[in-house]
Design a protein around this motif. Structure first.
Motif, PDB file in Angstrom:
ATOM      1  N   LEU A   1     -13.018   3.135  -3.528  1.00  0.00           N
ATOM      2  CA  LEU A   1     -12.799   2.366  -2.300  1.00  0.00           C
ATOM      3  C   LEU A   1     -11.323   1.972  -2.186  1.00  0.00           C
ATOM      4  CD1 LEU A   1     -14.518   1.245   0.022  1.00  0.00           C
ATOM      5  CD2 LEU A   1     -14.739  -0.876  -1.244  1.00  0.00           C
ATOM      6  N   GLU A   2     -10.772   1.527  -3.303  1.00  0.00           N
ATOM      7  CA  GLU A   2      -9.370   1.118  -3.322  1.00  0.00           C
ATOM      8  C   GLU A   2      -8.454   2.298  -3.002  1.00  0.00           C
ATOM      9  OE1 GLU A   2      -9.025  -1.822  -6.691  1.00  0.00           O
ATOM     10  OE2 GLU A   2      -7.099  -0.784  -6.828  1.00  0.00           O
ATOM     11  N   LEU A   3      -8.755   3.415  -3.621  1.00  0.00           N
ATOM     12  CA  LEU A   3      -7.951   4.622  -3.398  1.00  0.00           C
ATOM     13  C   LEU A   3      -8.085   5.087  -1.941  1.00  0.00           C
ATOM     14  CD1 LEU A   3      -6.126   6.210  -5.270  1.00  0.00           C
ATOM     15  CD2 LEU A   3      -8.026   7.772  -5.732  1.00  0.00           C
TER      16      LEU A   3
ATOM     17  N   THR B   1       0.843  -1.206   0.000  1.00  0.00           N
ATOM     18  CA  THR B   1       0.000   0.000   0.000  1.00  0.00           C
ATOM     19  C   THR B   1       0.877   1.255   0.000  1.00  0.00           C
ATOM     20  OG1 THR B   1      -1.710  -1.167   1.228  1.00  0.00           O
ATOM     21  CG2 THR B   1      -1.830   1.224   1.225  1.00  0.00           C
ATOM     22  N   PHE B   2       1.932   1.193   0.802  1.00  0.00           N
ATOM     23  CA  PHE B   2       2.884   2.310   0.843  1.00  0.00           C
ATOM     24  C   PHE B   2       3.478   2.558  -0.547  1.00  0.00           C
ATOM     25  CE2 PHE B   2       7.541   2.973   0.983  1.00  0.00           C
ATOM     26  CZ  PHE B   2       7.571   4.301   1.375  1.00  0.00           C
ATOM     27  N   VAL B   3       3.879   1.491  -1.222  1.00  0.00           N
ATOM     28  CA  VAL B   3       4.478   1.646  -2.552  1.00  0.00           C
ATOM     29  C   VAL B   3       3.449   2.171  -3.556  1.00  0.00           C
ATOM     30  CG1 VAL B   3       5.622   0.454  -4.474  1.00  0.00           C
ATOM     31  CG2 VAL B   3       6.235  -0.111  -2.115  1.00  0.00           C
ATOM     32  N   TYR B   4       2.219   1.694  -3.428  1.00  0.00           N
ATOM     33  CA  TYR B   4       1.131   2.175  -4.292  1.00  0.00           C
ATOM     34  C   TYR B   4       0.995   3.698  -4.150  1.00  0.00           C
ATOM     35  CZ  TYR B   4      -3.502   1.724  -6.585  1.00  0.00           C
ATOM     36  OH  TYR B   4      -4.572   1.806  -7.444  1.00  0.00           O
TER      37      TYR B   4
ATOM     38  N   ARG C   1      -5.939   6.272   3.203  1.00  0.00           N
ATOM     39  CA  ARG C   1      -6.118   6.310   4.656  1.00  0.00           C
ATOM     40  C   ARG C   1      -4.828   5.952   5.391  1.00  0.00           C
ATOM     41  NH1 ARG C   1      -7.384   2.368   8.135  1.00  0.00           N
ATOM     42  NH2 ARG C   1      -9.113   3.462   9.086  1.00  0.00           N
ATOM     43  N   LEU C   2      -3.976   5.169   4.737  1.00  0.00           N
ATOM     44  CA  LEU C   2      -2.687   4.821   5.359  1.00  0.00           C
ATOM     45  C   LEU C   2      -1.907   6.083   5.688  1.00  0.00           C
ATOM     46  CD1 LEU C   2      -0.757   2.145   5.759  1.00  0.00           C
ATOM     47  CD2 LEU C   2       0.487   3.190   3.885  1.00  0.00           C
TER      48      LEU C   2
END
Ligand code: NAD
Length: 298
Positions: A211-213, A184-187, A218-219
């Motif tokens: 939703l994916e975004l 998720t961080f890399v995304y 949110r991270l």
């Protein structure tokens, strides 16, 4: 509805399972998770004292008469704090921790304390509005009869208790947390470097992409130290993440070679591996997407 009834309960407090405990000490009680557990325990009628990093000179007085000590300090100091500072707790006192990894802290607690010991991992952050349906992993340490009430108390708060063996828990976390959060961080890093225009992306997005975004975005609203802890805490995570990179690289090579047929075959292989979960997840996510849609409309 579940959520509402919980919130109402939170206003009036919760049923207290253990009446004759003595007080609770939360080591790291000024931290995010420490405050959450302190609040939940107080709402359930327990007396709670915090022992944070500047309070060690009063430690003897704070621990005196304690029935439960909960350790919730940063991962990188957890074992050190347990081994160096928690060796003289009252004998019948329960020693517990909330650390995101379980094997090493549990071993440290069993070494430091002769009485009841239990490892807990709340699988949620301090920003949850309610504990309803949240999961708390339990790794049994010693004298489980003595802390059964604590597990019941956590269930009263609405959470689900899931038992796990510490080593298996840690291995699972490498995939469920370290690898997932890292990808998720890399995304996010990739969107940032590509200077993606989020407003614009959202305009083209169907609910599923939104939703994916949202899950990625949110991270970055949270504490980098927490995620650094989770990702850097275990050597095994590096292996899990490296394996992911290998698989990505292989898949990219397949793409570069234009091997469409192989893509389809691999896809089918994964679908077969998911088995009944694939249609089940499709069904579940349909309901989630429906509520994302409703939210946007409302
Ligand atoms: P935090 O940084 O908000 O809180 C940690 C607290 O420990 C701080 O108040 C700090 O002052 C205190 N502290 C540091 N060194 C200390 C010492 N030597 N003695 C006493 N107190 C000390 O961190 P957090 O997010 O509340 O996380 C605490 C624990 O909970 C970690 O083990 C983490 O793995 C676990 N956890 C956190 C989350 C989460 O989402 N925040 C979720 C599950 C588990």
């Amino acid at each position: 509805l579940m959520r509402e009834s919980y919130l109402n309960e939170k206003d009036v407090g919760f049923k207290q399972i253990k009446q004759d405990l003595g007080h609770v000490v939360i080591v790291g009680g000024e931290g995010k998770l420490g405050q959450l557990f302190s609040q939940m325990l107080k709402l359930s009628g327990y007396k709670v004292k915090s022992l944070d990093k500047n309070d060690w000179q009063h430690a003897d007085a704070i621990f005196d008469g304690a029935g439960l000590v909960i350790v919730t300090v940063p991962i990188n100091v957890t074992c050190e704090v347990i081994r160096e500072k928690l060796t003289h707790l009252p004998e019948q006192c329960i020693l517990a921790d909330l650390t995101s990894i379980k094997e090493k802290p549990l071993a440290a607690m069993l070494d430091a304390h002769k009485g009841p010991v239990v490892g807990l991992h709340p699988m949620f952050g301090p920003d949850v509005g309610s504990l309803a349906k949240q999961v708390v992993v339990v790794c049994h340490g010693r004298q489980s009869d003595a802390y059964q009430w604590l597990l019941q108390q956590i269930e009263i708060w609405g959470a689900r208790i899931v038992e796990a063996q510490a080593e298996r828990h840690d291995n699972a976390m490498q995939l469920v947390q370290a690898m997932r959060h890292f990808s998720t961080f890399v995304y996010g890093l990739n969107l940032c470097k590509e200077e993606a225009d989020i407003d614009n992306l959202l305009q083209f997005s169907s609910p599923i992409y939104r939703l994916e975004l949202a899950m990625v975005g949110r991270l970055f609203a949270q504490d980098p130290e927490l995620y650094a802890d989770i990702i850097f805490a275990q050597e095994g995570s590096l292996h899990a993440i490296s394996d992911y990179l290998d698989n990505y690289r292989d898949a990219l090579a397949m793409l570069k070679s234009g091997n469409r047929q192989e893509f389809v075959e691999q896809f089918q292989r994964v679908a077969k591996w998911f088995g009944d979960f694939a249609p089940q997840f499709q069904h579940e996510s349909r309901a989630m997407l429906q509520s994302v849609n409703d939210m946007k409309a409302g």
